[in-house]
Each structure stands twice: as C-alpha cells, then as structure tokens.
Design a protein around this motif. Structure first.
Motif, PDB file in Angstrom:
ATOM      1  N   GLU A 122     -12.161  -9.662  -8.269  1.00  0.00           N
ATOM      2  CA  GLU A 122     -11.848 -10.995  -7.416  1.00  0.00           C
ATOM      3  C   GLU A 122     -11.090 -12.136  -8.146  1.00  0.00           C
ATOM      4  O   GLU A 122     -10.279 -12.073  -7.767  1.00  0.00           O
ATOM      5  N   ASN A 123     -11.675 -11.903  -9.086  1.00  0.00           N
ATOM      6  CA  ASN A 123     -11.214 -13.478  -9.869  1.00  0.00           C
ATOM      7  C   ASN A 123      -9.777 -12.871 -10.719  1.00  0.00           C
ATOM      8  O   ASN A 123      -8.658 -13.546 -11.168  1.00  0.00           O
ATOM      9  N   SER A 124      -9.433 -11.292 -10.997  1.00  0.00           N
ATOM     10  CA  SER A 124      -7.975 -10.749 -11.684  1.00  0.00           C
ATOM     11  C   SER A 124      -7.021 -11.216 -10.188  1.00  0.00           C
ATOM     12  O   SER A 124      -6.235 -11.649 -10.859  1.00  0.00           O
ATOM     13  N   GLU A 125      -7.592 -10.306  -9.033  1.00  0.00           N
ATOM     14  CA  GLU A 125      -6.857 -10.893  -8.019  1.00  0.00           C
ATOM     15  C   GLU A 125      -6.796 -12.563  -7.915  1.00  0.00           C
ATOM     16  O   GLU A 125      -5.306 -12.752  -7.693  1.00  0.00           O
ATOM     17  N   LYS A 126      -7.475 -13.250  -8.331  1.00  0.00           N
ATOM     18  CA  LYS A 126      -7.396 -14.559  -8.202  1.00  0.00           C
ATOM     19  C   LYS A 126      -6.184 -15.210  -8.701  1.00  0.00           C
ATOM     20  O   LYS A 126      -5.111 -15.636  -8.910  1.00  0.00           O
ATOM     21  N   LEU A 127      -6.244 -14.373 -10.494  1.00  0.00           N
ATOM     22  CA  LEU A 127      -5.014 -14.597 -11.663  1.00  0.00           C
ATOM     23  C   LEU A 127      -3.860 -14.634 -11.233  1.00  0.00           C
ATOM     24  O   LEU A 127      -3.273 -14.793 -11.902  1.00  0.00           O
ATOM     25  N   ASN A 168      -4.711  -3.652 -13.094  1.00  0.00           N
ATOM     26  CA  ASN A 168      -3.958  -2.682 -11.335  1.00  0.00           C
ATOM     27  C   ASN A 168      -4.119  -4.304 -10.348  1.00  0.00           C
ATOM     28  O   ASN A 168      -3.334  -4.126  -9.419  1.00  0.00           O
ATOM     29  N   ALA A 169      -4.368  -5.457 -10.971  1.00  0.00           N
ATOM     30  CA  ALA A 169      -4.102  -7.124 -10.077  1.00  0.00           C
ATOM     31  C   ALA A 169      -2.795  -7.198 -10.258  1.00  0.00           C
ATOM     32  O   ALA A 169      -1.445  -7.472  -9.132  1.00  0.00           O
ATOM     33  N   LYS A 170      -2.368  -6.713 -10.996  1.00  0.00           N
ATOM     34  CA  LYS A 170      -0.977  -7.517 -11.549  1.00  0.00           C
ATOM     35  C   LYS A 170       0.310  -6.674 -10.776  1.00  0.00           C
ATOM     36  O   LYS A 170       1.280  -6.920 -10.402  1.00  0.00           O
ATOM     37  N   SER A 175       2.839  -8.693  -9.730  1.00  0.00           N
ATOM     38  CA  SER A 175       3.077 -10.536 -10.593  1.00  0.00           C
ATOM     39  C   SER A 175       4.006 -10.424 -11.248  1.00  0.00           C
ATOM     40  O   SER A 175       3.754 -10.118 -12.411  1.00  0.00           O
ATOM     41  N   HIS A 176       4.182 -11.872 -11.852  1.00  0.00           N
ATOM     42  CA  HIS A 176       4.643 -12.139 -13.199  1.00  0.00           C
ATOM     43  C   HIS A 176       4.115 -12.315 -14.060  1.00  0.00           C
ATOM     44  O   HIS A 176       4.539 -12.481 -15.194  1.00  0.00           O
TER      45      HIS A 176
END
Length: 325
Positions: A122-127, A168-170, A175-176
C-alpha cells in the motif's frame, strides 16, 4: 521577473556570491538556497549504534514536524528550490501524517531516504503515485546476520520485500520515481560488496556505496572497512582523522540548509544534535534567518578556520568518498 526565471537566476546568484566569498574571505549572500533538507521526525524504529537517533545519544527533543509549519516553509522557499530532501535524522515514514507532506510540492523534485521497513504494498503504491522523484533505500547486507550488525532491530527480509514492492508498483503505474540503493560500508559487510552489486544489477537499481561516519573515535577500528577505498578515516601520528584536507569553504552554507522537525535552521546535515542553531522558523521568516548576523558569522568562521568547528571535523564536504555503481 517571471516565475520560470526565478530559480535559475537565484541559483546563478548563489553560485557567484559563493565564489566571491571564497576568493575574498568575506561573506556575500544575496540569494536564497537552491536545495533544502527538512526533518519530518528524529524518531526511528532502528537502533543503529553510530546514529545519534538510533543510539539514544541524541540530546535534543524528539518529535514530529507540524504540517502548518512545513507549509509555511515551503510557501516561502518554493520559488527558489531545485530539490527538497524530506529527511535528516530519524525515519521520515514514521510520521503519522507522512504522505500529506508529499502532496504540496508539485513543482519541486522531492527525495526521500528510508531504512525500508515501511514499504508495504500500500505504501509503495502511494509513493510511486505521489510527486516523489527519488527514493533512497538503505540496504547494508543481504542476510540477517550481516544486515543487523549495524541495523539493530532491523529485518533484512522486510527491506528486500519492500524494495520488490516499490519496483512492482513503479512498473504497474509506469511511474517516473527513481529508486536507489544505499550500502553503508563497514568491516562486517564489505565482503558482500560483490553480492550487492549483483542484486542492484538484477533489479536495475542505482547503487551508492557510502562511507561510514563514526562519531565515537574509540569505535573506529571496530567499524573501519579493510578496503581503504571505503574508509572515511586514516591513521596519522597514531590518531584517526578524516580523509579530508578540510579547505576553508563549504557550499552547503550557501546552497543547502537543514530544518529540524521543530523549525530550527541548521547550517548543514552534519549538525546532528542541532548545536549550531541559526534561527527558529516558529518566530522568524527563513529569509531573516538566512541573512542574519549569526549565519554570517558562522559562514565567516568556515571561510577562515573551518577545522576549528566541531561539526566540520567529521564532514566529507571537499572529499570524494561516495561511490556510485
């Protein structure tokens, strides 16, 4: 002057005044800083023995930055900043309102450094969906024994899983965000340098090797790497001293100040315990502090006798130690 020219003109002015100050030995400041480090908290979940926060030796109060104070600081400095670091001492992601600090800076590249224990899915997705530009994750070993030699109370599997979550979230959100690894080299993990290179290469991550700052001189031989390449200190006349010629100058005092969680302005990131407070942003504007007599006196002392200032004697400014792989 239109907004898009303010930052480069300010940076040019800061650079010219810094050069003039070095050449003349007199202090000239006409520009605002081009980068800023803000401490969201000086609390930490780890107990790293040479860290003032983790070791429990920090003398200053513990706490969390007030969001209103943060907003005032950014409002004043936003027109001039090319970079904002959301870390100093402590683990920034421990702040109860951590993600709210990423929401107000769309025009400023933001860097976060973390010990990696809060990078859940969850936090990685938010970041990766925030305006964070760079994420530096400390990983000082690839097995628990090696990692926890310095990162006391840390869990290497949690950090490695967190790195995977970020990657994985990146990819999922295209994401950049630029995730990087930081490997703090000491005697008990330098045998894994080749392994951490392979790990970084496998995951296509930038890897930075960082020399270890050792506050207690009696601990130097315990932690000092065998490889001179990664040593911050060397023995001279029976005493360990920093490998730095200590020139009488420091760009940090013209370009990159630090603000603690409670609004104290510090000259640089080596003032871990806030022994050299230049001003308090709960009372004064940043500009008033930046141009104050007290700040000017400190800059002048650095220009004439830097090696007499306590925080400067453990500083790497002026030496090349950090190695990027």
């Amino acid at each position: 002057m239109t907004g898009r020219f303010i930052k480069p003109v300010n940076a040019l002015s800061a650079g010219l005044k810094y050069i003039k100050s070095i050449m003349t030995g007199k202090v000239f400041v006409s520009a605002m800083p081009v980068a800023l480090s803000i401490e969201l908290t000086n609390n930490c979940n780890l107990q790293c023995p040479e860290c003032p926060s983790g070791s429990g030796l920090m003398k200053r109060r513990r706490g969390y930055m007030d969001k209103e104070l943060f907003s005032r600081i950014i409002s004043e400095l936003k027109p001039y900043l090319f970079n904002l670091n959301l870390y100093f001492q402590g683990e920034s992601m421990l702040h109860p309102r951590f993600f709210s600090f990423l929401a107000n800076n769309p025009d400023i590249p933001v860097t976060l450094s973390t010990n990696g224990h809060f990078l859940s899915e969850e936090n990685s997705e938010k970041l990766v969906r925030s305006n964070l530009s760079k994420l530096v994750i400390s990983l000082d070993g690839l097995d628990q024994d090696t990692y926890s030699k310095y990162r006391k109370e840390g869990n290497v599997d949690t950090v490695i899983k967190g790195i995977s979550n970020v990657i994985n979230a990146k990819e999922r959100y295209e994401s950049h965000l630029k995730p990087e690894l930081q490997f703090l080299v000491h005697r008990y993990n330098e045998h894994q340098i080749r392994d951490i290179k392979r790990f970084a290469g496998k995951h296509k991550l930038v890897l930075n090797f960082k020399s270890m700052q050792i506050s207690d001189k009696s601990h130097i031989e315990f932690w000092l790497p065998l490889s001179r390449r990664f040593r911050r200190y060397e023995k001279t006349n029976g005493e360990y001293i920093i490998r730095n010629s200590m020139p009488d100058r420091c760009a940090r005092l013209w370009f990159n100040p630090v603000i603690t969680w409670d609004g104290k302005v510090l000259p640089c990131c080596f003032d871990k315990d806030a022994d050299h407070v230049m001003g308090d942003l709960n009372r004064d504007s940043f500009r008033d502090v930046w141009n104050s007599t007290k700040y000017g006196v400190f800059r002048k002392n650095v220009l004439h006798a830097r090696n007499t200032i306590d925080i400067c004697r453990n500083c790497t400014s002026g030496m090349s130690i950090r190695i990027k792989y």
